[in-house]
Design a protein around this motif. Sequence first.
Motif, short mmCIF file in Angstrom:
data_model
loop_
_atom_site.label_atom_id
_atom_site.label_comp_id
_atom_site.label_asym_id
_atom_site.label_seq_id
_atom_site.Cartn_x
_atom_site.Cartn_y
_atom_site.Cartn_z
N GLU A 119 7.79 31.31 26.64
CA GLU A 119 7.45 31.91 25.34
C GLU A 119 8.59 32.80 24.84
O GLU A 119 8.92 32.81 23.65
CB GLU A 119 6.14 32.70 25.46
CG GLU A 119 5.63 33.21 24.12
CD GLU A 119 5.35 34.71 24.16
OE1 GLU A 119 6.32 35.49 24.20
OE2 GLU A 119 4.17 35.08 24.16
N SER A 141 -3.67 34.73 25.19
CA SER A 141 -3.66 33.49 24.42
C SER A 141 -2.70 32.50 25.07
O SER A 141 -1.56 32.84 25.39
CB SER A 141 -3.19 33.74 22.98
OG SER A 141 -3.88 34.83 22.42
N VAL A 160 -1.38 30.35 20.54
CA VAL A 160 -0.40 31.11 19.74
C VAL A 160 0.16 30.22 18.62
O VAL A 160 0.28 30.63 17.48
CB VAL A 160 0.74 31.65 20.64
CG1 VAL A 160 1.80 32.35 19.80
CG2 VAL A 160 0.19 32.60 21.69
N PRO A 178 1.42 39.93 19.92
CA PRO A 178 1.41 39.63 21.36
C PRO A 178 1.20 40.90 22.19
O PRO A 178 1.58 42.00 21.76
CB PRO A 178 2.80 39.05 21.61
CG PRO A 178 3.66 39.69 20.58
CD PRO A 178 2.78 39.87 19.36
N VAL A 225 5.69 37.67 17.55
CA VAL A 225 6.12 37.21 18.88
C VAL A 225 7.64 37.24 18.95
O VAL A 225 8.24 37.84 19.85
CB VAL A 225 5.60 35.78 19.16
CG1 VAL A 225 6.13 35.25 20.47
CG2 VAL A 225 4.07 35.75 19.14
#
Length: 452
Positions: free
Chosen positions: A32, A353, A358, A370, A431
């Motif tokens: 991520e 999540s 997301v 986040p 994010v």
Amino acid sequence: MTRDQVPTLQEFVEGLEKRNPGQPEFIQAVKEVAETVLEHIRANPKYHKHQILERLAEPDRVISFRVCWHDDEGNVRVNRGYRIQNNNAIGPYKGGIRFHPTVNQGVLKFLAFEQTFKNALTGLPMGGAKGGANLDPKGKSDAEIMRFCQSFMSELYRHLGEDTDIPAGDIGVGGREIGYMFGQYKRITNRYVGVLTGKGMEFGGSPIRIEATGYGAVYFMEDMLKRIGETVEGRTCLVSGSGNVAQHAVEKILALGGKPVTLSDSDGFIYDKSGITTEKLAYIKELKNKRRGRIEDYAKEFGAEYHAGKRPWSVPGELAFPCATQNEITGEDAGVMLKNGVVAVSEGANMPSTLDAVRLFQGARIMFAPGKAANAGGVAVSGLEMSQNSARITWKEAELQRLLRDIMQEIHDRCQRYGGVAGDDKYIDYVKGANIAGFVKVADAMIAQGVV
Ligand code: NDP
């Protein structure tokens, strides 16, 4: 690919998977970050030259140890304890301790990695770490928990220090466990120092440390809404979990005029259509913190709906605060939430999540904060507890309330600074903003300190 080229996401993730087999949560967390940060690295070659992302994804140290203790029947029990010290470029290692049967090395590596970015976002000088044990605290007596904490600390103490590594609480570790661990640290080192945060007020704790994570997650929501001219007032709020973070998220939602309608634990969730009030929240605190009972009891007490084995994401609502654990909102859940009218998510838990969820939230252009940004209020006040311990004073509660509010606003602004989206000047990708803002601070410190 030559060393001169920044890897593609796929190349980076393939290497990561090879080096970290059987650690899906760790891969998920690093992936991520890589998704958003690789582009920034391409635009700033110094970060590639110094292999910053590769170094951040390799913990400084992974400590694993045996924890033996006696249960109340006199049986010898054995658990596994850990401390993952991920990175200390901007300050001593700092991060919580989790006692839960799902704890393993991969889960703690994901949490220590996230913590590194989160701590950087607070603006305070703290590196990233996480620890814990695969203990199931449910059904254990106070005496068993005490013996476990003492045994755990009898090994962990040698890796800690007020300028080295300062743990705090997390799932399954609250004031009681911190107290027992602090007592054992003091006994075996003969030193009275701020080596743990989340301590009781009588022995070096800070005002509002307990409340800070939940309050902070709601403040972050407030700031996201404020940016578009809206507020929490009158909004129906979905909250998961019923522990420390969830309880204080509910408390702050109520203070801001919102209407919380759900809470959960690992057995199921309650849906209280009429809203969870201050009086009902007092019941939850008594139930969970003192009697250590199940959320189902709330439904019996107040005549609310109880859904065994389910999470609260099918309930209609506008604001969502996942405050239980990782991966509790799947892509499927996210789809239902969007259909039901959720317009913003602020993560009180760490990585609640999934990546699919997301993507769906961001694809629908709803506000999504986040955990590494939204739940940073807890570690921020922990950082302030460390300052108070060093100075051997306790600040006034009003001062800490103000500092927490300011820090959350600053985190929001840092995310906004790096979270712009090309071609859409209205949308903030929180994010991307959180990942790049955290990365840049740690990366620049690492470059300045050389290849260590
Ligand atoms: P608590 O132990 O106080 O509460 C955790 C809650 O989540 C409980 O209601 C628990 O239910 C539920 N839960 C735990 N594991 C699971 C699971 N596998 N499935 C379903 N429900 C589960 O922990 P916290 O409130 O402190 O922590 C909650 C989240 O917030 C975690 O992700 C933590 O990492 C994060 N966080 C906490 C901070 C803090 O200051 N405490 C700081 C920043 C993040 P049950 O009682 O049945 O186990």
